[in-house]
Structures are given as C-alpha cells and as structure tokens.
Design a protein around this motif. Structure first.
Motif, PDB file in Angstrom:
ATOM      1  N   LEU A  16       0.937  -1.381  -0.028  1.00 57.60           N
ATOM      2  CA  LEU A  16       0.097   0.225   0.023  1.00 57.60           C
ATOM      3  C   LEU A  16       0.640   1.121  -0.375  1.00 57.60           C
ATOM      4  CD1 LEU A  16      -2.641  -1.059   2.436  1.00 57.60           C
ATOM      5  CD2 LEU A  16      -2.800  -1.207  -0.019  1.00 57.60           C
ATOM      6  N   ARG A  17       0.964   2.167  -0.897  1.00 51.00           N
ATOM      7  CA  ARG A  17       0.997   3.692  -0.773  1.00 51.00           C
ATOM      8  C   ARG A  17      -0.644   4.304  -0.675  1.00 51.00           C
ATOM      9  NH1 ARG A  17       3.502   5.658  -6.152  1.00 51.00           N
ATOM     10  NH2 ARG A  17       2.481   3.420  -6.267  1.00 51.00           N
ATOM     11  N   GLU A  33       4.869   2.264  -0.512  1.00 51.24           N
ATOM     12  CA  GLU A  33       4.718   1.112  -0.240  1.00 51.24           C
ATOM     13  C   GLU A  33       6.368   0.474  -0.299  1.00 51.24           C
ATOM     14  OE1 GLU A  33       6.000   2.280  -4.664  1.00 51.24           O
ATOM     15  OE2 GLU A  33       4.979   3.522  -2.535  1.00 51.24           O
ATOM     16  N   VAL A  62      -6.016   8.871  -0.686  1.00 52.06           N
ATOM     17  CA  VAL A  62      -5.837   7.778  -1.357  1.00 52.06           C
ATOM     18  C   VAL A  62      -4.738   6.928  -0.958  1.00 52.06           C
ATOM     19  CG1 VAL A  62      -4.828   7.767  -4.074  1.00 52.06           C
ATOM     20  CG2 VAL A  62      -5.653   9.974  -3.623  1.00 52.06           C
ATOM     21  N   GLN A  64      -3.357   3.443  -2.546  1.00 54.52           N
ATOM     22  CA  GLN A  64      -3.443   2.521  -3.993  1.00 54.52           C
ATOM     23  C   GLN A  64      -2.462   0.978  -2.879  1.00 54.52           C
ATOM     24  OE1 GLN A  64      -0.861   5.303  -5.169  1.00 54.52           O
ATOM     25  NE2 GLN A  64      -1.809   6.123  -6.534  1.00 54.52           N
ATOM     26  N   ASP A  65      -3.169   0.156  -4.225  1.00 56.99           N
ATOM     27  CA  ASP A  65      -2.289  -0.856  -3.987  1.00 56.99           C
ATOM     28  C   ASP A  65      -1.723  -1.523  -4.839  1.00 56.99           C
ATOM     29  OD1 ASP A  65      -1.823  -3.679  -3.756  1.00 56.99           O
ATOM     30  OD2 ASP A  65      -3.687  -3.990  -2.954  1.00 56.99           O
ATOM     31  N   THR A  66      -0.354  -1.439  -4.801  1.00 55.58           N
ATOM     32  CA  THR A  66       0.201  -1.712  -5.585  1.00 55.58           C
ATOM     33  C   THR A  66       1.082  -2.626  -6.375  1.00 55.58           C
ATOM     34  OG1 THR A  66       2.818  -1.400  -4.432  1.00 55.58           O
ATOM     35  CG2 THR A  66       1.420   0.343  -4.451  1.00 55.58           C
ATOM     36  N   ASN A  68      -1.824  -5.120  -6.297  1.00 56.25           N
ATOM     37  CA  ASN A  68      -3.324  -5.719  -7.338  1.00 56.25           C
ATOM     38  C   ASN A  68      -3.642  -6.876  -7.031  1.00 56.25           C
ATOM     39  OD1 ASN A  68      -3.581  -2.520  -8.645  1.00 56.25           O
ATOM     40  ND2 ASN A  68      -2.845  -2.697  -9.989  1.00 56.25           N
TER      41      ASN A  68
END
Length: 82
Positions: A16-17, A33, A62, A64-66, A68
């Motif tokens: 995660l970011r 991340e 925000v 983001q799952d880097t 996926n």
C-alpha cells in the motif's frame, strides 16, 4: 502538522501507498510501498504529515495497492491537525 489514523484491513501492508491530496491538488505521501513488508496492516494504522499546512476545502485520501494481487477494506479514517 497532522496525524492520520486509518482503520484498514489488507493482508500485505507493504503493497500500500497512502497519500493526501490538498484542495490545490498537491499530494503528500503518508506511507510508501515497501515490498519487503509482508505482514498485514494493523487494525489501526497511524501516519504523520509533517510538511503540509491546513488549507480550507476538500482533502482527498488516496490509497493505492501497488501489487493489485490482494484486496482490502477501508473502515474509516480521521485526520487530526495540530
């Protein structure tokens, strides 16, 4: 300065970011991340934003799952300015 608290479930915290976007569109990274961090996110994660001033208007969180490859759930968050 602000403290951010997230109630989030995700099996790999290193994927995660997390960042905040201010009303002007500038983005501030709260968590980068780290592929080597393979443990799950704690039930409440805390991060600090030390270089942003409070601005009136809409701020956007925000996440983001880097990778996926996995899913997670955001249960809630708080931002405390001081």
């Amino acid at each position: 300065m602000a403290r951010i608290e997230l109630a989030i479930d995700h099996p790999y915290r290193g994927d995660l970011r997390i960042l905040l976007r201010n009303p002007s569109g500038a983005e501030y990274i709260i968590k980068r991340e780290h592929p080597s961090h393979s443990s799950p996110m704690p039930s409440v994660w805390r991060g600090y934003l030390t270089h942003a001033a409070l601005q009136p208007g809409q701020w956007t969180l925000v996440i983001q799952d880097t990778k996926n490859a996995h899913t997670g759930t955001l249960h809630g968050f708080n931002i405390y300015w001081f």
